[in-house]
Design an enzyme around this catalytic site. Structure first.
Site, PDB file in Angstrom:
ATOM      1  N   GLY A 282      11.708  12.104   6.310  1.00  0.00           N
ATOM      2  CA  GLY A 282      11.197  10.991   5.513  1.00  0.00           C
ATOM      3  C   GLY A 282      11.742  11.106   4.106  1.00  0.00           C
ATOM      4  N   ARG A 283      11.099  11.988   3.329  1.00  0.00           N
ATOM      5  CA  ARG A 283      11.444  12.155   1.911  1.00  0.00           C
ATOM      6  C   ARG A 283      12.939  12.373   1.663  1.00  0.00           C
ATOM      7  NH1 ARG A 283       7.564  14.387  -1.561  1.00  0.00           N
ATOM      8  NH2 ARG A 283       6.566  15.174   0.329  1.00  0.00           N
ATOM      9  N   ARG A 320       0.956   9.988  -6.654  1.00  0.00           N
ATOM     10  CA  ARG A 320       1.277  11.396  -6.428  1.00  0.00           C
ATOM     11  C   ARG A 320       0.890  12.316  -7.595  1.00  0.00           C
ATOM     12  NH1 ARG A 320       5.867  13.134  -5.800  1.00  0.00           N
ATOM     13  NH2 ARG A 320       5.546  14.498  -4.034  1.00  0.00           N
ATOM     14  N   TYR A 324      -1.633  15.146  -6.318  1.00  0.00           N
ATOM     15  CA  TYR A 324      -1.292  16.568  -6.245  1.00  0.00           C
ATOM     16  C   TYR A 324      -0.383  17.051  -7.365  1.00  0.00           C
ATOM     17  CZ  TYR A 324       1.575  14.261  -2.505  1.00  0.00           C
ATOM     18  OH  TYR A 324       2.304  13.406  -1.727  1.00  0.00           O
ATOM     19  N   CYS A 351      -8.312   2.812 -14.709  1.00  0.00           N
ATOM     20  CA  CYS A 351      -9.534   3.276 -15.355  1.00  0.00           C
ATOM     21  C   CYS A 351      -9.938   4.657 -14.858  1.00  0.00           C
ATOM     22  CB  CYS A 351     -10.639   2.256 -15.115  1.00  0.00           C
ATOM     23  SG  CYS A 351     -10.124   0.605 -15.585  1.00  0.00           S
ATOM     24  N   GLU A 352      -9.047   5.604 -14.988  1.00  0.00           N
ATOM     25  CA  GLU A 352      -9.255   6.992 -14.574  1.00  0.00           C
ATOM     26  C   GLU A 352      -8.543   7.869 -15.579  1.00  0.00           C
ATOM     27  OE1 GLU A 352     -10.516   8.471 -11.614  1.00  0.00           O
ATOM     28  OE2 GLU A 352     -11.332   6.505 -11.088  1.00  0.00           O
TER      29      GLU A 352
HETATM   30  C1  LIG Z   1       4.606  14.509  11.759  1.00  0.00           C
HETATM   31  C2  LIG Z   1       5.392  14.254  10.534  1.00  0.00           C
HETATM   32  N1  LIG Z   1       6.706  14.041  10.654  1.00  0.00           N
HETATM   33  C3  LIG Z   1       7.483  13.795   9.576  1.00  0.00           C
HETATM   34  C4  LIG Z   1       6.938  13.767   8.304  1.00  0.00           C
HETATM   35  C5  LIG Z   1       7.858  13.484   7.144  1.00  0.00           C
HETATM   36  O1  LIG Z   1       7.935  14.540   6.275  1.00  0.00           O
HETATM   37  P1  LIG Z   1       8.998  14.514   5.064  1.00  0.00           P
HETATM   38  O2  LIG Z   1       8.801  13.227   4.362  1.00  0.00           O
HETATM   39  O3  LIG Z   1       8.643  15.667   4.234  1.00  0.00           O
HETATM   40  O4  LIG Z   1      10.350  14.607   5.682  1.00  0.00           O
HETATM   41  C6  LIG Z   1       5.577  14.014   8.126  1.00  0.00           C
HETATM   42  C7  LIG Z   1       4.991  14.004   6.781  1.00  0.00           C
HETATM   43  O5  LIG Z   1       3.847  14.221   6.540  1.00  0.00           O
HETATM   44  C8  LIG Z   1       4.779  14.242   9.275  1.00  0.00           C
HETATM   45  O6  LIG Z   1       3.470  14.469   9.180  1.00  0.00           O
END
Ligand SMILES: Cc1ncc(COP(=O)(O)O)c(C=O)c1O
Length: 422
Positions: A282-283, A320, A324, A351-352
């Site tokens: 993802g990231r 984010r 965290y 408002c935080e």
């Molecule tokens: C099952 C699963 N797959 C893939 C991802 C994607 O992770 P990333 O964005 O760190 O690659 C996540 C993120 O929480 C996840 O829970």
């Protein structure tokens, strides 16, 4: 700088992606605004494809950022999607007309989501818990389908990342504990409506050490090997996502092939048969190509030990930092600013008191109200986590390609924020 969009440059202090001025983009589309270096993002997809090989089952983790334009791009490059909700599924279904290259993840799968997934030819369902198996069996049986499933197991190999993004370990809520995995597998294998196709681990996010993937895959292959006779068809080993992607100040930047090798090496430790790997990055695909543009409002120098800059967005477009404590480097991209920098606290509009985007931002000492600020490494888990807190409309999203700006998601109107009110 490895955390910035690849095609970002500065001319006289104004930021550009390719030939497009981000100050002009802010003027034309308003702020806050999510902006993606679309060529960088596409290049990231290609880099994964090359490092892992075309035969890999690529399932982009929609939770990092999803829009129809991205799904289209992924489809063209032979990628599917990892989804965790009906909304994510419907985005894929509406865009490409099938869920066949989709994996359905998550700790809580609603019956209507399961049915929607199966009805639309959904690819794999990753079983998170034993409770779910009965639900899946019932839905698949009533829809007269034999549904491929993989089993997500929980291993204690995670611990190198931030506790908030760690998803495997003895006190984590995700997946089936290895001690119950065999029992769960037997339940799946004895079902007439479920097809046991493989195994799944997602260790967590921001994994720097490829050895973790090897360890996880080795445990998976050991488990699969001891249950060889229950696997139907070519086994799938899903190594999850979590591939490291640098934020400002982080130097680690592995070649992706290091991860690919670690995953295959781990599998081969106990598995001699044919197999396919699935990954869910993802990231690592979307974070560095993405920035958020804000407009500076008031600057308050009458309190504390540094001035506050108040911007027109905040925890509703990027939760984010509040969630965290993530740090995003800010730039003043307006042009013509002093080279001398001073430290500011940059706070959101909500408002935080926790709505502090950056507590110690180094910015030009002559930063003024109306300047455009750019928050970097903000392509992942920002737009997808956005909310309408304070009934602030969600911001729009644009991409910048070699041929100019493409609009990806419209900005919400004031009226959109109460569209479901009765
Ligand atoms: C099952 C699963 N797959 C893939 C991802 C994607 O992770 P990333 O964005 O760190 O690659 C996540 C993120 O929480 C996840 O829970």
């Amino acid at each position: 700088m490895n955390y910035l969009p690849k095609n970002l440059s500065f001319k006289e202090g104004i930021a550009y992606i390719g030939e497009t001025s981000l100050v002009d983009v802010a003027k034309n589309y308003g702020t806050p605004l999510y902006v993606y270096d679309w060529e960088h993002l596409k290049g990231n997809i290609d880099a994964f494809t090359e490092a892992f090989g075309k035969e890999t089952l690529f399932r982009y983790a929609a939770k990092a950022f999803i829009s129809k334009a991205l799904v289209k791009e992924l489809k063209e490059k032979g990628w599917g999607v990892d989804v965790v909700s009906g909304g994510e599924m419907a985005t894929v279904q509406e865009t490409v007309g099938t869920l066949e290259n989709t994996v359905f993840n998550g700790t809580f799968k609603r019956t209507d989501e399961i049915e929607y997934f199966i009805q639309n030819n959904g690819g794999h369902i990753s079983v998170d818990n034993r409770y779910e198996i009965e639900m899946l069996e019932k839905a698949a049986s009533s829809l007269k389908k034999k549904q491929p499933v993989i089993m997500r197991i929980n291993l204690d190999v995670g611990a190198e990342t931030h506790p908030m993004v760690l998803t495997s370990g003895y006190d984590q809520q995700f997946g089936i504990s290895i001690s119950f995995a065999e029992e769960a597998l037997n339940q799946i294998a004895s079902s007439k409506s479920l097809l046991f196709s493989g195994i799944h681990v997602h260790i967590g996010s921001q994994i720097k050490d490829p050895e973790r993937y090897k360890l996880a895959m080795s445990s998976c292959s050991e488990f699969m090997n001891s249950n060889l006779e229950k696997v139907e068809g070519e086994a799938v080993f899903n190594a999850g996502g979590g591939f490291f992607s640098p934020y400002a100040g982080e130097e680690v930047d592995h070649e992706l092939s290091v991860y690919s090798k670690a995953i295959h090496d781990g599998i081969k430790e106990h598995w001699g048969e044919g197999y396919k790997i699935m990954i869910e990055p993802g990231r690592a695909l979307v974070n560095n190509p993405g920035v958020i543009l804000y407009t500076a409002g008031a600057i308050k120098a009458d309190r504390g030990d540094k001035p506050y800059i108040l911007v027109d967005g905040g925890m509703s477009d990027n939760p984010r930092p509040a969630l965290y404590g993530s740090e995003h480097k800010l730039f003043n991209i307006s042009g013509g600013k002093s080279e001398n920098e001073t430290v500011y606290a940059v706070s959101g509009r909500h408002c935080e008191s926790g709505d502090l985007l950056v507590s110690d931002a180094m910015l030009p000492e002559d930063t003024a109200s109306g300047d455009i600020l750019m928050s970097t490494s903000t392509g992942a888990y920002t737009f997808s986590m956005a909310s309408n807190y304070n009934r602030v409309p969600k911001s729009g999203v644009v991409g910048i390609t070699d041929s100019g700006v493409i609009e990806l998601v419209n900005r919400q109107s004031f009226q959109d924020t109460f569209i479901n009110d009765l």
